[in-house]
Design an enzyme around this catalytic site. Structure first.
Site, mmCIF file in Angstrom:
data_model
loop_
_atom_site.group_PDB
_atom_site.id
_atom_site.type_symbol
_atom_site.label_atom_id
_atom_site.label_comp_id
_atom_site.label_asym_id
_atom_site.label_seq_id
_atom_site.Cartn_x
_atom_site.Cartn_y
_atom_site.Cartn_z
ATOM 1 N N LYS A 15 40.244 42.060 48.880
ATOM 2 C CA LYS A 15 41.701 42.107 49.017
ATOM 3 C C LYS A 15 41.993 42.148 50.515
ATOM 4 C CE LYS A 15 45.877 42.412 47.445
ATOM 5 N NZ LYS A 15 46.555 41.265 46.833
ATOM 6 N N ASP A 64 43.280 40.063 42.806
ATOM 7 C CA ASP A 64 44.376 39.873 41.845
ATOM 8 C C ASP A 64 44.330 38.461 41.250
ATOM 9 O OD1 ASP A 64 44.983 38.965 44.409
ATOM 10 O OD2 ASP A 64 47.083 39.616 44.399
ATOM 11 N N ASP A 75 35.255 45.695 33.458
ATOM 12 C CA ASP A 75 35.868 46.038 32.166
ATOM 13 C C ASP A 75 36.659 44.833 31.648
ATOM 14 O OD1 ASP A 75 34.915 48.698 32.221
ATOM 15 O OD2 ASP A 75 36.811 49.491 31.441
ATOM 16 N N TYR A 115 34.408 55.289 46.318
ATOM 17 C CA TYR A 115 33.618 56.210 45.495
ATOM 18 C C TYR A 115 32.926 57.303 46.311
ATOM 19 C CZ TYR A 115 34.347 53.722 41.138
ATOM 20 O OH TYR A 115 34.921 53.183 40.008
HETATM 21 C C1 IPM Z 1 31.479 52.767 35.215
HETATM 22 C C2 IPM Z 1 32.377 53.981 35.098
HETATM 23 C C3 IPM Z 1 32.202 54.899 36.295
HETATM 24 C C4 IPM Z 1 32.616 54.112 37.537
HETATM 25 C C5 IPM Z 1 32.988 56.221 36.210
HETATM 26 C C6 IPM Z 1 32.556 57.029 35.001
HETATM 27 C C7 IPM Z 1 32.870 57.056 37.452
HETATM 28 O O1 IPM Z 1 33.700 53.588 34.927
HETATM 29 O O2 IPM Z 1 30.256 52.944 35.293
HETATM 30 O O3 IPM Z 1 31.978 51.647 35.184
HETATM 31 O O4 IPM Z 1 33.804 54.054 37.877
HETATM 32 O O5 IPM Z 1 31.723 53.545 38.163
HETATM 33 MN MN MN Z 2 33.942 51.452 34.648
#
Ligand code: IPM
Ligand code: MN
Ligand code: NAD
Length: 366
Positions: free
Chosen positions: A203, A236, A264, A146
């Site tokens: 990983k 994974d 997610d 990031y």
């Molecule tokens: C999150 C989002 C962000 C991330 C994006 C919008 C940059 O997906 O907060 O999970 O990847 O951290």
């Molecule tokens: Mn995210």
């Protein structure tokens, strides 16, 4: 007699100053509902709204004012954020500057993402009961890929090269791993049982340099916490376990990118992105709280978005600010909403964003 010094933010009546930044898309629908709910708790709060986001960027080209991050750190106890992302800003440069700006420039190094199943009806897995899924992902939040270091060479030619660096510093890795152990030590599960396990996810079989550092630091820090059990999984393998048998997870610590992806996936276990909450934390500094989901542009403006992720996020924020009783009221009201199906269509109800939020606020106020 000398009086004990009480930290200012712990003083019961002292108003907590909250910066509210709804952002874009459904962020502008769910955050007003979260605000309605925290106000209904009667917590001593002073809210200040900021219009940072795509609309403002498209109007005047600004994202964050000159001393914006310093101002947030100086003048506020916490920040409540919606989401950023708008198809009218194809690069989403504003999102990078505002959201990643807050995480990086305010050094909010621990992204805490609890994963809790509130009701079996919300889980796509068979026979899962509330309490079966109750873990937390501690995601490194200030480095990894990031940092966006790298570059493109010979762009537009067949020889084009793109380099995306992965930054892992000893300090960065160590502090987030230590945060995970401290979290395990100081937080209980929903059923009151102690947390006692930390799993490090990487990983390191393929990314040997970064993984090696994470492995060495994890081992070293774990020696300071003999009462905490430790384990390791490749990312994974962890993904498949998360959808086949998530019962054993407790505290998971991982890097920025893996943390993004697995949270997610984990949100899927608790009912989807509309249910997932998070805090971006640097202990002792102004921290930022946001639902895990994004701005969901195709859903925006339809009164369809689930406000519960944002509402549970506001409860995390209140707990962080020493207002645990108010946070508990919110969590109880959310649980009632789920049980009585006063929820949005994504989780099997038929209420709109506003109606769901208002029902929870009313329940909190009773
Ligand atoms: C999150 C989002 C962000 C991330 C994006 C919008 C940059 O997906 O907060 O999970 O990847 O951290
Ligand atoms: Mn995210
Ligand atoms: P998203 O989280 O915005 O939406 C993905 C899908 O999840 C939606 O289409 C919807 O079906 C569902 N969903 C998400 N939130 C929901 C809610 N509250 N209620 C019901 N359903 C919900 O992810 P995306 O589509 O990949 O990204 C859209 C934009 O948001 C992009 O610009 C992205 O960069 C941005 N984004 C921002 C943040 C943030 O600001 N923290 C987080 C993730 C994505």
């Amino acid at each position: 007699m000398k009086r004990a010094r009480v930290l200012p933010y712990l003083a019961v009546s002292r108003k907590r100053r909250i910066a509210v930044i709804p952002g874009d898309g459904i962020g502008r629908e769910v955050i007003p509902q979260a605000v309605g709910v925290i106000e209904a708790t009667g917590a001593p709060l002073e809210l200040t709204h900021f219009g940072w986001g795509a609309e403002q960027y498209l109007k005047d080209g600004t994202t964050v004012p000159e001393d914006g991050f310093a101002m947030l750190g100086r003048d506020f106890d916490a920040i409540l954020v919606g989401a950023f992302g708008d198809p009218r800003v194809p690069s989403n440069i504003h999102a990078k500057q505002i959201l990643l700006g807050m995480r990086f420039k305010m050094d909010l190094y621990a992204n805490v993402r609890p994963v809790r199943l509130l009701d079996s009806s919300l889980c796509p897995l068979k026979a899962m009961q509330p309490g079966d899924i109750d873990f937390v992902v501690i995601r490194e939040n200030t480095e990894g890929v990031y940092g966006d270091l790298g570059g493109v060479f010979k762009q537009g030619t067949p020889d084009e090269v793109a380099i995306q660096e992965d930054i892992n510093t000893r300090t960065g890795v160590e502090r987030v791993i230590r945060y995970a152990f401290e979290y395990a030590k100081n937080n209980k599960k929903q059923d009151g049982k102690p947390r006692k396990r930390v799993l490090m996810c990487d990983k390191s079989n393929a990314m040997t340099h970064a993984g090696g550092l994470w492995q060495r630091v994890f081992k070293a820090v774990s020696r300071e916490y003999p009462e905490i059990e430790t384990s390791h999984m490749y990312v994974d393998a962890l993904c498949v376990q998360m959808v086949r048998d998530p019962l054993d997870f407790d505290v998971i610590v991982t890097n920025n990118m893996f943390g993004d992806i697995i949270t997610d996936l984990a949100a899927g276990l608790e009912g989807g992105l509309g249910m997932a909450a998070s805090g971006n934390i640097h202990p002792g500094k102004t921290s930022m709280f946001e639902p895990v989901h994004g701005s969901a542009p195709t859903m925006a403006g339809k009164n369809l978005a689930n406000p519960i992720g944002a509402i549970l996020t506001s409860a995390l924020m209140l707990t962080h600010l020493g207002l645990a009783a108010e946070a508990e009221k919110i969590e109880n009201a959310v649980l009632k909403a789920v049980h009585q199906k006063k929820i949005t269509p994504d989780v099997g109800g038929n209420l709109g964003t506003n109606e769901c939020g208002e029902w929870i606020a009313k329940t909190v106020g009773h």
